[in-house]
Design a protein around this motif. Structure first.
Motif, short mmCIF file in Angstrom:
data_model
loop_
_atom_site.label_atom_id
_atom_site.label_comp_id
_atom_site.label_asym_id
_atom_site.label_seq_id
_atom_site.Cartn_x
_atom_site.Cartn_y
_atom_site.Cartn_z
N TYR A 8 11.63 -15.40 -20.00
CA TYR A 8 11.54 -16.56 -20.90
C TYR A 8 12.84 -16.73 -21.67
CZ TYR A 8 6.62 -16.83 -19.81
OH TYR A 8 5.44 -16.99 -19.13
N ASP A 9 13.18 -18.00 -21.95
CA ASP A 9 14.39 -18.25 -22.73
C ASP A 9 14.07 -18.23 -24.22
OD1 ASP A 9 13.32 -20.71 -23.44
OD2 ASP A 9 14.52 -21.84 -22.01
N GLU A 10 15.07 -18.47 -25.05
CA GLU A 10 14.87 -18.33 -26.50
C GLU A 10 13.95 -19.39 -27.08
OE1 GLU A 10 18.47 -19.05 -28.85
OE2 GLU A 10 19.37 -19.94 -27.07
N ASP A 11 13.64 -20.42 -26.30
CA ASP A 11 12.71 -21.45 -26.77
C ASP A 11 11.26 -21.11 -26.41
OD1 ASP A 11 12.59 -24.06 -28.12
OD2 ASP A 11 11.70 -24.73 -26.24
N GLY A 12 11.05 -19.98 -25.72
CA GLY A 12 9.68 -19.57 -25.39
C GLY A 12 9.16 -20.10 -24.07
N GLY A 13 9.97 -20.86 -23.36
CA GLY A 13 9.57 -21.35 -22.03
C GLY A 13 10.18 -20.47 -20.95
N GLN A 14 9.56 -20.50 -19.77
CA GLN A 14 10.15 -19.77 -18.65
C GLN A 14 11.55 -20.32 -18.39
OE1 GLN A 14 7.85 -18.93 -15.06
NE2 GLN A 14 6.02 -19.56 -16.16
N VAL A 15 12.47 -19.43 -18.04
CA VAL A 15 13.83 -19.90 -17.76
C VAL A 15 13.81 -20.93 -16.64
CG1 VAL A 15 15.06 -17.87 -18.60
CG2 VAL A 15 14.28 -17.92 -16.23
N THR A 16 14.57 -21.99 -16.81
CA THR A 16 14.62 -23.03 -15.79
C THR A 16 15.82 -22.80 -14.90
OG1 THR A 16 15.55 -24.45 -17.50
CG2 THR A 16 13.25 -24.77 -16.97
N ASP A 17 16.07 -23.75 -14.01
CA ASP A 17 16.93 -23.52 -12.86
C ASP A 17 18.34 -22.99 -13.20
OD1 ASP A 17 14.71 -24.53 -11.68
OD2 ASP A 17 15.56 -26.48 -11.19
N LYS A 18 19.00 -23.61 -14.16
CA LYS A 18 20.39 -23.23 -14.47
C LYS A 18 20.47 -21.79 -14.97
CE LYS A 18 24.38 -24.74 -17.22
NZ LYS A 18 24.60 -23.51 -17.98
N ALA A 19 19.63 -21.45 -15.95
CA ALA A 19 19.65 -20.08 -16.50
C ALA A 19 19.23 -19.06 -15.44
CB ALA A 19 18.74 -19.99 -17.71
N ALA A 20 18.22 -19.42 -14.63
CA ALA A 20 17.75 -18.50 -13.58
C ALA A 20 18.87 -18.19 -12.59
CB ALA A 20 16.55 -19.10 -12.85
N LYS A 21 19.68 -19.21 -12.27
CA LYS A 21 20.79 -19.00 -11.33
C LYS A 21 21.84 -18.07 -11.94
CE LYS A 21 24.23 -21.25 -8.41
NZ LYS A 21 25.20 -20.17 -8.74
N GLU A 22 22.12 -18.27 -13.22
CA GLU A 22 23.11 -17.41 -13.88
C GLU A 22 22.61 -15.96 -13.97
OE1 GLU A 22 24.60 -18.94 -17.59
OE2 GLU A 22 24.66 -20.99 -16.82
N ILE A 23 21.33 -15.79 -14.25
CA ILE A 23 20.76 -14.43 -14.29
C ILE A 23 20.81 -13.82 -12.90
CG2 ILE A 23 18.67 -13.07 -14.71
CD1 ILE A 23 17.92 -15.25 -16.81
N LEU A 24 20.47 -14.61 -11.88
CA LEU A 24 20.51 -14.13 -10.50
C LEU A 24 21.93 -13.70 -10.12
CD1 LEU A 24 19.28 -13.65 -7.72
CD2 LEU A 24 19.58 -16.08 -7.22
N ASP A 25 22.93 -14.45 -10.55
CA ASP A 25 24.32 -14.08 -10.26
C ASP A 25 24.65 -12.73 -10.88
OD1 ASP A 25 24.70 -16.42 -8.85
OD2 ASP A 25 25.70 -17.48 -10.49
N CYS A 26 24.16 -12.51 -12.08
CA CYS A 26 24.39 -11.21 -12.74
C CYS A 26 23.67 -10.08 -12.01
CB CYS A 26 23.93 -11.27 -14.20
SG CYS A 26 24.95 -12.33 -15.26
N ILE A 27 22.46 -10.36 -11.54
CA ILE A 27 21.71 -9.34 -10.79
C ILE A 27 22.42 -9.02 -9.48
CG2 ILE A 27 19.53 -8.84 -9.59
CD1 ILE A 27 18.16 -10.72 -11.65
N SER A 28 22.88 -10.08 -8.80
CA SER A 28 23.54 -9.91 -7.49
C SER A 28 24.83 -9.11 -7.61
CB SER A 28 23.83 -11.29 -6.88
OG SER A 28 22.63 -11.99 -6.69
N ALA A 29 25.45 -9.14 -8.78
CA ALA A 29 26.72 -8.42 -8.98
C ALA A 29 26.50 -6.91 -9.10
CB ALA A 29 27.43 -8.96 -10.22
N ILE A 30 25.25 -6.49 -9.25
CA ILE A 30 24.95 -5.05 -9.38
C ILE A 30 24.73 -4.48 -7.98
CG2 ILE A 30 23.35 -3.35 -10.36
CD1 ILE A 30 22.60 -5.64 -12.41
#
Length: 577
Positions: free
Chosen positions: A155-177
């Motif tokens: 969830y993002d800081e507004d309390g909603g599930q992360v939407t497409d843009k944030a999810a992609k950025e998180i995925l990029d960070c995960i993929s870098a590991i």
């Protein structure tokens, strides 16, 4: 790397424990090994969801740890100063362990964690993120999936599930590991000593419950008559038991009978192999209890208590499980009509539904001069709209729902909420009881007024790599080779949400769809029927939503049978050509 190389990498890694390696060496079927290792468990806009087992394409402490390290890297990259994350979990097997691994990784990265002392509903986590001003939230759940599954929603800081843009950025960070050694962990007792881990509970629960109670529309009715409503509730071995019973008790609903066999949390779901309130079978024990109690309403919630299913008695004394659409239109009408009667309906009042949800909603909102907005499937898009309304002041959010048994009133939660749903359903049932009507009577009255709408859903299970390929192939076939009719009824409009194109076939024109891109197709026919095809975002399934409008109940049933048969023939051809 290939699946075999990935498999060997896990077996040789010093960071994988011996029990996990022993589980992997015990797998002799090569197809099974391939499915466990042909990819990393996909982090979509909803986070992770998968079968609990060892492997890169499974839910385990290593895939959860890697995802959390990626989330930590994303947060540290995007925020400065003190960062906190709130974490909740449900009754599923390994939920507590996965939540603790998530806390361990976040704390090791210098991020403060607010971890619930015991299981909580998903919507309570959504509320907590905003209440405690966290930058993100995690809830460990697989919602209504079978017991083999677990999941991890961000969830993002507004309390909603992360939407497409944030999810992609998180995925990029995960993929870098690339290596397990890059996932940091910290002992939780040390994290508490260092003030990085806070255990939370009642202080958050009380403020949430108070806000739920404040959503009561007809306060005098509830205050004077709540004790007269007879309710059967089943938590289906999940996290709803305590909060739902608490809020109903505090509102004065004294006659709440809980299905004892399904009351306590149990990740094996011994009485419901598929713990989903969409499935009539989960209510068998509740219906047995109903013979003794004769309730006014029966309802059940899924393991993370964000979906609610309702059972009502018809004129013949038969109990019927309402669909998510039926519950949603009943609530929509009850909320807007009650607000209008009490002179509390705002001029810019707005209801939100998803593109696969009943069009009967449109008839109701038009009748009360309330705006209706469609969003993509997924409650995160409803949460996103609430945030937009808050910023612009353009609309006042009244209610939102989706066909898959999720709804939300109020704006302090940004995800579907079965605690709120239960509260409003009880109030609505009480209102109609005082008029001498059951909820089923009320539904029939709405059908007579707005049309006999009938919706249905077929989920085609297509597992593994081959299944995913078949789903993509079917959608491409429908996208490029769809006929111009279904059972000789013309298609008048088509919506391609991947290409963002809406086509008006009658007028030979097209326009842009102003929604995020998604691999979904919708076709509307001349007689008002429609169907949608989309891959599930959380399960190995392709979902086909179908809807018709009839002159009466039997006509709607007949039309639905004929239409569904014709549509599924088209879908099966698209899968196999």
């Amino acid at each position: 790397m290939t699946f075999k190389e990935n498999y060997e990498h896990w077996l040789k890694s010093e960071y994988i424990d011996e029990n996990t390696k022993e589980e992997l060496t015990g797998v002799k079927n090569e197809k099974e090994i391939e499915d466990r290792f042909y990819r990393d468990l996909e982090f979509g806009t909803g986070g992770l969801r998968g079968v609990i087992a060892a492997g890169s394409n499974r839910m385990n402490i290593y895939t959860v740890g890697k995802a959390t390290q990626g989330l930590a890297d994303y947060l540290n990259k995007n925020y400065t100063g003190e960062i906190s994350v709130s974490i909740a979990y449900d009754s599923r097997n390994m939920s507590k362990e996965f939540s603790e691994r998530s806390a361990s990784v976040l704390c090791a990265n210098g991020i403060t964690v607010n971890l619930f002392e015991s299981l909580r509903p998903t919507p309570v986590l959504s509320y907590t993120v905003r209440h405690l001003k966290s930058k993100a939230g995690i809830v460990v759940t697989a919602s209504h999936n079978p017991k083999q599954y677990n999941g991890y929603k961000v969830y993002d800081e507004d309390g909603g599930q992360v939407t497409d843009k944030a999810a992609k950025e998180i995925l990029d960070c995960i993929s870098a590991i690339s290596e397990f050694k890059n996932v940091k962990t910290m002992d939780l007792e040390k994290a508490k000593e260092d003030k990085l881990l806070n255990i939370i509970g009642e202080e958050v629960d009380k403020t949430y419950i108070d806000k739920v109670k404040a959503l009561t529309i007809r306060e005098e009715l509830v205050r004077n008559s709540a004790k007269d409503l007879k309710i059967i509730y089943t938590p289906i071995h999940g996290s709803g038991n305590i909060p739902i019973r608490r809020v109903l008790s505090e509102l004065g609903y004294d006659n709440v009978f809980v299905v004892k066999e399904q009351e306590l949390p149990d990740g094996n779901f011994p009485t419901a192999s598929y713990p989903n309130p969409e499935q009539p079978s989960v209510f068998e024990l509740a219906l047995k209890l109903a013979k003794e109690v004769n309730p006014d309403v029966i309802f059940g919630t899924d393991p993370d208590c964000d979906r609610i299913g309702v059972v009502v008695k018809d004129k013949e004394g038969e109990y019927r499980v309402l669909t998510g659409n039926q519950t949603g239109v009943l609530l929509t009408h009850y909320i807007v009509s009650s607000l209008k009667e009490l002179n509390k309906l705002p001029e810019n009042g707005t209801v939100i539904k998803t593109i696969v949800t009943s069009e009967m909603t449109r008839r109701i909102t038009e009748d009360f001069n309330v705006e209706l907005i469609d969003v993509l499937t997924g409650f995160k898009y409803i949460g996103e709209k609430i945030k937009e309304f808050e910023k612009t002041g353009s609309n006042t959010y009244l209610f939102g729902f989706e066909e898959s048994y999720g709804c939300l009133a109020g704006t302090f939660v940004r995800d579907k909420d079965a605690v709120i749903g239960a509260t409003l359903i009880c109030e609505m049932a009480l209102y109609y009881k005082n008029k001498g009507l059951s909820l089923y009577d009320a539904l029939i009255d709405l059908y007579k007024r707005y049309g006999f709408y009938k919706e249905s859903l077929v989920s085609l299970e297509l597992k593994g790599k081959e299944g995913q390929e078949k789903i993509q192939k079917a959608l491409e076939n429908l996208r490029h080779s769809m006929e111009d009719n279904v059972a000789e009824v013309k298609i008048v409009k088509s919506f391609d949400y991947k290409l963002s194109i809406e086509k008006d076939i009658i007028n030979n024109s097209q326009s842009d769809i102003k929604l995020p891109k998604s691999n979904v197709l919708k076709f509307i026919l001349e007689d008002g029927s429609w169907f949608v095809v989309r891959p599930s975002g959380t399960e190995p399934k392709m979902k086909v939503y179908m809807a018709v409008v009839g002159k009466d109940l039997s006509d709607a049933d007949r039309k639905s049978d004929d239409f569904n048969k014709a549509v599924m023939e088209i879908i099966n051809n698209a899968c196999n050509n």
